[in-house]
Design a protein around this motif. Structure first.
Motif: not given
Length: 239
Positions: A38-51, A180-187
């Motif tokens: 719920g911190a916004g990780k997924t929304t952030l990368i979706e905004c970066m891609l324009g999704i 270039t790699i951007i990754i979201t993770t809980h680990n």
């Protein structure tokens, strides 16, 4: 693929997803976006891609304002949810998605199958796959066309430690080649393998930089301790 520039990017619905943030990612860097659910990780990368359309701000990738089809053709994106066809085999998936990119060959299919340990199940239909196998197939599709930018939303969820380590070794090899790699993770241990960390807490980007620099700034020795300090400060401020 040149650098990524994120400028004053924010997203609001009925409430705040994340407040305005700005940062830059250099070619060949690996960035780990870390934050609670719920911190916004997924929304952030979706905004970066324009999704997803941001509320404010712009994202430029390789000098192009996003979304841009030319950039997307050079990007591999693995979403948090697997978008697969249950009646198709793994091989049919790879051929189907590979047909969108003229440069994909049979050797590419075998290459990504080996990376994701799917070689022995290429002819099995996806409805027989476990959740972890579906994640591996989604990752194989993402890597299929030699993307210059890879954006991965929790790619190793549900995978065993040995395969996770193998996949991270692949990520290390790719960034050494300039990917270039951007990754979201809980680990947290996975996050520590990235070049830089982007930490999200309470709808804010609280930190961005190399782990050792962030630890020195907060006077801590772990990512968890940074979040604990921020949470303690937030609780004190709200009293």
């Amino acid at each position: 693929m040149d650098k990524i520039i994120v400028s004053n990017l924010s997203k609001f619905y009925d409430s705040t997803v994340f407040n305005p943030m700005s940062f830059a990612v250099e070619k060949g860097e690996m960035i780990a976006i870390v934050g609670a659910s719920g911190a916004g990780k997924t929304t952030l990368i979706e905004c970066m891609l324009g999704i997803t359309k941001p509320t404010t701000g712009d994202v430029y990738i390789d000098g192009h304002l996003m979304p841009d089809i030319n950039v997307l053709h050079k990007t591999g994106y693995m979403a948090q949810s697997d978008a697969l066809y249950s009646e198709l085999t793994a091989r049919e998936h790879l051929k189907f998605f590979g047909s969108m990119y003229k440069k994909v060959t049979q050797s590419d299919i075998l290459r990504v199958s080996k990376i994701t340990a799917l070689t022995n199940v290429l002819n099995k239909r996806v409805h027989t796959f476990s959740g972890g196998m579906k994640r591996r197939l989604s990752l194989a599709i993402c890597l299929l066309h030699h993307p210059e930018l890879i954006i991965l939303d929790e790619p190793t969820t549900g995978l065993d430690p040995l395969l996770t380590n193998q996949i991270w070794n692949t990520f290390d090899s790719l960034r050494q080649q300039g990917t270039t790699i951007i990754i979201t993770t809980h680990n947290m241990s996975e996050a520590m393998r990235a070049d830089k960390l982007l930490l999200l807490f309470n709808h804010e980007m609280i930190a961005f930089g190399k782990a050792e620099e962030l630890f020195e700034h907060y006077n801590v020795s772990s990512i968890e301790d940074i979040f604990i300090k921020e949470a303690s400060h937030a609780n004190y401020s709200n009293q």
